[in-house]
Design an enzyme around this catalytic site. Structure first.
Site, mmCIF file in Angstrom:
data_model
loop_
_atom_site.group_PDB
_atom_site.id
_atom_site.type_symbol
_atom_site.label_atom_id
_atom_site.label_comp_id
_atom_site.label_asym_id
_atom_site.label_seq_id
_atom_site.Cartn_x
_atom_site.Cartn_y
_atom_site.Cartn_z
ATOM 1 N N CYS A 2 -0.954 -31.609 31.022
ATOM 2 C CA CYS A 2 -1.573 -31.191 29.780
ATOM 3 C C CYS A 2 -1.163 -29.768 29.433
ATOM 4 C CB CYS A 2 -3.094 -31.264 29.900
ATOM 5 S SG CYS A 2 -3.709 -32.834 30.548
ATOM 6 N N ASP A 99 -8.654 -36.811 38.513
ATOM 7 C CA ASP A 99 -8.615 -35.626 39.372
ATOM 8 C C ASP A 99 -9.322 -34.416 38.776
ATOM 9 O OD1 ASP A 99 -6.715 -35.416 37.379
ATOM 10 O OD2 ASP A 99 -5.089 -34.755 38.693
#
Length: 639
Positions: A2, A99
């Protein structure tokens, strides 16, 4: 994978939502699948998401159940399932399956002791709304970037510098960005800005393996939580070392394949990428998608070797040729993806190959890092040879210097050899392998820079002993001189060159096309283990990565790794002797960079002329001039 951004203005000064939205817009390429913003008074967080794991439940910013903690996270943590079990036993009730929440829970549970537990790559921010405290953390090897600027009593941060520049806007809040002359000098010396500097005086990078804490008042605190340690382990036979190497590569690659989308790989045909692809083939349930870059008609084209390995491993193999005219056309786009000037040798190939791979997969595994931890670079072996021959060359220095001063003659090949010999002699005269590292990774020599730089710029930036100065800057800490010569060079490659150049171009080139690039060799747990390996298992005569080669051989056909590996690079000498030079010259002559006050125009023209005539190989510095010119125009709109 990201992109993150944020601004903690402090002092109760509100963060405009529009500013965070603008910053997020600049990194949509890093996360085209989703986005989110969180404003908490004088704190703003922004996120763009590329969905890889937990496709439906990974929206960020993500919050703890009680609302106290918030996280924005860029990267992947591959051991999160194991950590998650431990955190569930502690009492954390998970609302998602990925995660990100695991990292947040780990920090709430263990504080800064959480970071060494995370196996993966990350640049992240965690906000404690109760204590009004912001934490930034970066993975041990610096795979993922974190830039920050301390201005106006607050801190702004982001995955790319462009997020920081976007924060200034019509709200009347502005941040300063002044070109750092030291960063410019870094660039023309090394092809990149040496970290933690950036091209802007006000912007720095959080060093790899570090965490930054900043509360509602006072200065930020930066702490190191991981560092490479060269502690050789005794008692293992050669066979045992090779078996351990095979196990570590196989298991680490398997963990890096964790994803809810298809995972492919870059394949060059060398031992590094072949080891990764061979490991993937052993664990995958379908043919591995492998992507290869070729340079038709040049001496560094390795397509045939990659084809043979891909066929042996049963891969779905896709190749992409790169011609000089194509590279020239894409130079501005490649540079635009980097935010600051970048002349990394593989920036164009990585960008171009990532564009191809992104049409087929969202994740690729790469072989970066193997040379650093297993002693695979030729420059490492050259430095060792230079150290051994130093006393002899010092006796011959008067004669050799006279040969240097003679006019260029004897043809292109002889002139290139003489240029390389002069660099080797300079390396031999240096004091240790930290200095030889800086000398060996420079893209221009001190005598070239003396002619190239404007006199004032040269006087301000170039010292009489540049490599000695750099050694003190980066390796002046206690115990650095105690390492053996090979370990010195490896430490420098691992901590200075890799995050500033190699990982930087991998991150920018891949993320420009919304592609996640993973680097199994740079799992810090694998690095910790590899640095315990004795020297003769890394370097055997002139052969680097000895144990790795032996470990991978059973997975490939006989002789697969015998061919000379040239690395992921551009054929500068050949291309700049042909039509590619016209692209570089046009970038320079039509750019405002030619009037920036850093380089002498007549000296630049002389470099082009000498290279074309075969008097010297100036391919690397000419490429750097072209990329700096692109950056200058993109940044200042000089035209």
């Amino acid at each position: 994978m990201c992109g993150i951004t944020g601004w903690y203005r402090r002092g109760g000064r509100p963060v405009p939502r529009e500013a965070i939205a603008r910053a997020c817009e600049t990194i949509v390429h890093r996360g085209p699948d989703d986005g989110g913003i969180h404003i908490d008074g004088d704190l703003g967080l922004g996120h763009r998401r590329l969905s890889i794991v937990d496709l439906e439940g990974g929206h960020q910013p993500m919050f703890s159940a009680d609302g106290r903690w918030a996280i924005v996270f860029n990267g992947e943590v591959y051991n999160f399932p194991e950590l998650r079990e431990e955190l569930v036993a502690w009492g954390w009730k998970f609302a998602t399956h990925g995660d990100t929440e695991t990292i947040l829970a780990a920090y709430v549970r263990w504080g800064d002791e959480a970071w060494p537990k995370l196996e993966g790559m990350y640049g992240l921010a965690i906000w404690d709304a109760k204590e009004r405290r912001l934490v930034l953390a970066r993975d041990p090897l610096g795979i993922k970037p974190v830039y920050y600027t301390l201005q106006q009593g607050g801190i702004a941060f982001g995955s790319e510098i462009r997020t920081l520049r976007a924060l200034s806007g019509p709200e009347g809040i502005g941040l300063d960005f002044t070109v750092d002359e030291r960063g410019v000098h870094d660039f023309f010396m090394f092809g990149h800005v040496q970290k933690p500097r950036s091209i802007w005086r006000e912007v720095r990078t959080l060093p790899p393996g570090h965490v930054l804490h900043i509360g509602p008042d006072g200065d930020p605190e930066i702490r190191q939580f991981w560092r490479p340690r060269f502690e050789v382990r005794q008692g293992l036979s050669e066979t045992e070392w090779i078996e351990e190497t095979r196990h570590w590569v196989s298991e680490t690659t398997k963990r890096h394949m964790l994803a809810d989308v298809t995972v492919g790989a870059f394949l060059s045909g060398g031992v590094d990428s072949s080891a990764i692809v061979a490991s993937m083939a052993r664990h995958a349930t379908a043919p591995v998608k492998a992507f290869t870059m070729g340079f038709p008609g040049t001496s560094i084209d390795e397509t045939e070797a990659a084809v043979r390995i891909a066929r042996h491993l049963g891969c779905e193999h896709i190749t992409l040729p790169l011609e000089p005219q194509d590279a020239g056309i894409m130079l501005p786009e490649v540079q635009r993806s980097h935010d600051e000037p970048c002349a990394a040798t593989a920036a164009v190939p990585v960008w171009h190959l990532s564009k191809l791979a992104a049409e087929h997969v969202k994740v690729v595994l790469c072989g970066e890092g193997s040379d650093e931890i297993f002693a695979g670079y030729k420059r490492q072996r050259t430095a060792l040879a230079a150290a051994r021959t130093g006393p002899f060359l010092r006796m011959l220095e008067p004669v050799l210097s006279a040969i240097d001063r003679a006019p260029g003659m004897g043809g292109k090949r002889l002139n290139y050899l003489r240029q390389n010999a002069r660099r080797f002699r300079q390396s031999a005269m240096l004091e240790n392998n930290y200095q030889r590292f800086f000398q060996g990774t420079q893209i221009s020599t001190p005598w070239v820079r003396e002619e190239l730089y404007e006199p004032g710029f040269h006087a301000r930036q170039e010292s009489d002993h540049p490599f000695d100065d750099l050694e003190r800057e980066y390796f002046g800490f206690s115990g650095a001189r105690d390492l053996d010569p090979l370990a010195q060079f490896m430490l420098a490659d691992l901590t200075v060159h890799m995050p500033a150049s190699l990982l930087n171009r991998t991150d920018r080139g891949s993320m420009a096309h919304s592609l996640e690039a993973r680097v199994p060799f740079l799992s810090h747990k694998l690095v910790d283990w590899a640095l315990t390996m004795p020297r003769n298992m890394k370097l055997r005569g002139k052969v680097g990565k000895y144990a790795l080669r032996k470990a991978v051989e059973p997975w490939l056909f006989p002789g697969a790794l015998d061919e000379r590996k040239l690395g992921f690079q551009l054929p500068f000498a050949e291309w700049f002797s042909g039509g590619f030079a016209s692209f570089a010259r046009e970038a320079w002559t039509s750019s405002g960079a030619s009037k920036s006050g850093y380089l002498r125009q007549d000296a630049v023209e002389k470099l082009f002329a000498e290279h074309a005539a075969g008097l010297a190989n100036h391919g690397r510095i000419l490429y750097a001039i072209a990329m700096f010119s692109c950056w200058w125009d993109q940044t200042f709109d000089a035209r």
